[in-house]
Design an enzyme around this catalytic site. Sequence first.
Site, PDB file in Angstrom:
ATOM      1  N   ASP A 286       0.851  -1.188   0.000  1.00 54.63           N
ATOM      2  CA  ASP A 286       0.000   0.000   0.000  1.00 54.63           C
ATOM      3  C   ASP A 286       0.884   1.234   0.000  1.00 54.63           C
ATOM      4  O   ASP A 286       2.013   1.196   0.507  1.00 54.63           O
ATOM      5  CB  ASP A 286      -0.921  -0.005   1.229  1.00 54.63           C
ATOM      6  CG  ASP A 286      -1.875   1.184   1.267  1.00 54.63           C
ATOM      7  OD1 ASP A 286      -2.357   1.584   0.185  1.00 54.63           O
ATOM      8  OD2 ASP A 286      -2.132   1.716   2.359  1.00 54.63           O
ATOM      9  N   HIS A 287       0.372   2.307  -0.568  1.00 51.11           N
ATOM     10  CA  HIS A 287       1.072   3.584  -0.505  1.00 51.11           C
ATOM     11  C   HIS A 287       0.771   4.249   0.840  1.00 51.11           C
ATOM     12  O   HIS A 287      -0.333   4.742   1.062  1.00 51.11           O
ATOM     13  CB  HIS A 287       0.616   4.499  -1.647  1.00 51.11           C
ATOM     14  CG  HIS A 287       1.207   4.135  -2.968  1.00 51.11           C
ATOM     15  ND1 HIS A 287       0.525   4.272  -4.159  1.00 51.11           N
ATOM     16  CD2 HIS A 287       2.422   3.623  -3.303  1.00 51.11           C
ATOM     17  CE1 HIS A 287       1.296   3.883  -5.158  1.00 51.11           C
ATOM     18  NE2 HIS A 287       2.443   3.481  -4.664  1.00 51.11           N
ATOM     19  N   TYR A 452      -4.828   4.814   0.181  1.00 48.90           N
ATOM     20  CA  TYR A 452      -5.954   4.084  -0.433  1.00 48.90           C
ATOM     21  C   TYR A 452      -5.553   3.285  -1.672  1.00 48.90           C
ATOM     22  O   TYR A 452      -6.351   3.138  -2.585  1.00 48.90           O
ATOM     23  CB  TYR A 452      -7.104   5.046  -0.786  1.00 48.90           C
ATOM     24  CG  TYR A 452      -7.336   6.158   0.207  1.00 48.90           C
ATOM     25  CD1 TYR A 452      -7.699   5.869   1.517  1.00 48.90           C
ATOM     26  CD2 TYR A 452      -7.191   7.482  -0.157  1.00 48.90           C
ATOM     27  CE1 TYR A 452      -7.919   6.890   2.442  1.00 48.90           C
ATOM     28  CE2 TYR A 452      -7.415   8.515   0.764  1.00 48.90           C
ATOM     29  CZ  TYR A 452      -7.769   8.207   2.061  1.00 48.90           C
ATOM     30  OH  TYR A 452      -7.988   9.216   2.984  1.00 48.90           O
ATOM     31  N   HIS A 453      -4.345   2.716  -1.685  1.00 50.36           N
ATOM     32  CA  HIS A 453      -3.863   2.008  -2.877  1.00 50.36           C
ATOM     33  C   HIS A 453      -3.387   0.594  -2.567  1.00 50.36           C
ATOM     34  O   HIS A 453      -2.276   0.216  -2.949  1.00 50.36           O
ATOM     35  CB  HIS A 453      -2.717   2.790  -3.536  1.00 50.36           C
ATOM     36  CG  HIS A 453      -3.107   4.129  -4.044  1.00 50.36           C
ATOM     37  ND1 HIS A 453      -2.194   5.135  -4.276  1.00 50.36           N
ATOM     38  CD2 HIS A 453      -4.311   4.650  -4.371  1.00 50.36           C
ATOM     39  CE1 HIS A 453      -2.816   6.214  -4.719  1.00 50.36           C
ATOM     40  NE2 HIS A 453      -4.102   5.938  -4.785  1.00 50.36           N
ATOM     41  N   PRO A 454      -4.187  -0.257  -1.927  1.00 52.26           N
ATOM     42  CA  PRO A 454      -3.743  -1.632  -1.695  1.00 52.26           C
ATOM     43  C   PRO A 454      -3.632  -2.397  -3.003  1.00 52.26           C
ATOM     44  O   PRO A 454      -4.414  -2.203  -3.930  1.00 52.26           O
ATOM     45  CB  PRO A 454      -4.840  -2.210  -0.794  1.00 52.26           C
ATOM     46  CG  PRO A 454      -6.063  -1.404  -1.111  1.00 52.26           C
ATOM     47  CD  PRO A 454      -5.548  -0.024  -1.407  1.00 52.26           C
TER      48      PRO A 454
END
Length: 514
Positions: A286-287, A452-454
């Site tokens: 994730d980011h 919010y980037h899994p």
Amino acid sequence: MEYDYIIVGAGSAGCVLANRLSADPSVRVALLEAGGPDRKTEIRIPAAFSKLFKTPYDWNYSTAKQAEMSGRELYWPRGKTLGGSSSINAQMWVRGHRADYDGWDLPGWSYDEVLPYFQRAERRSGSNRGEVYGTDGPIHISELRSPNVTTLAFLRACEEIGLTRLDELNGPSNEGFSPTPVTQDRGRRWSAADAYLRPATRRPNLTVLTGAQVRRIVLDQDGRATGVEYGEGLRVTATREVILSAGAIGSPHLLILSGIGHPDDLRAAGVEPRHELPGVGRNLMDHLASAVILACPEPVTLARAESAGNLARYLLGRSGMLTSNVGEAVAFIRTSAEEPAPDIELLFAPVAFADHGLTPPSGHGLTIGVVLLQPESRGRITVADGEPVIDPCYLTAPADARRLVAGLRRAREVFASEALRPYAGGPMAPYGGEETDEELTRFVHEHSETLYHPAGTCKMGVGDDAVVDPSLRVVGVPGLRVVDASVMPMLNRGHTHAPTIMIAERAADLIRAS
């Protein structure tokens, strides 16, 4: 009911597949979405996305307690409606860097090979846009209609400290700074449901079921995927393929519930094993983001976006502050000369953006988010009591915190520029003006949050840890594919919406050719 293809999840990838596969009138396609229709007004208004968090339009996930994050359970919003997270996100269209796709080192997925699929999706207006973007795709990409005055100052500040101004952010290299390209059409959010699904719903061979939460994949005696069960004992069958597009949490969750995964995870979940596939749920990335937030002495920020005047501007002319995507400009930087490509993103918001926007700002403020682009930490998705357990293992790799601290120092440098001086005041919570490496490191551990980037939990590859092959077929399970951000072997140096659309566009070709 019997269909040729069953697609699980009407998010970014699912909407693309529903459109592209149903374009053949000879096939029957079913698209199942756990959430409801995307009718809520706030979905259309770009700046209102955080008002959709923790509502029925959000899965409202939380992580397991994170040992390296002061034991916190971090909130992870994910879209639960037609369009999925593209209906609740900040609308940023950021492909990443050439090195991302070349680095996957998989046949068919190099930068030059995936570029046409990005362009197939894109509709970017303006002079010379066709040199970088597609011009007649379904995804409307535009510049912000009413950029904030502080955003323009941020861009001048980036130039002042020696960063490179990019004419277009989405070229082969994104190293430099730019206004954020957004998925909007004339000031209105343009989700994957707007772009792909709505035009396809008129086709008689496409069935869209909302409120249809899939419980498991049906496998026959030979281990072939033949359909899914959803709701309370309902079932649909697929004569050709079942395609999981449920996202980096939902897709591995469904595989495990269906008996496909690591033997230890299946036993812990109390699920009968059907197919051993150790990589399912592993490789979670994730980011992670930290932020410098400063008060703004000028009353020009998005803190007044909901005023009567701005509401009127939006309703009458689709202009004004409510057209903002909040993350109005970006800079992609390398924190050391040893980095082969940007390792940090500086994301500018003309508002004090904390607590995911759930808490209104206490006053006028500005935020520079510091985003770790390629984390070394790896987590996993498992299942307990039938529900997904999300453990990203944030900051377990020491290099991740070091890069974030270096990024915070660059953010402070941007705020100290001449261009931003009229707008940059004192610290605003949770940022407290931390300066030393020790203080900044503690701040990273105590206050960083997801961007919010899994991704990565159904890794595409050819090794023992691969869940899908380079054609996105689940290894050892005929009739089953995964098409979403979970297949990414490594996070891109950008945001995940654009590559998810690209992956689905390419998957449609792969599926039709099989």
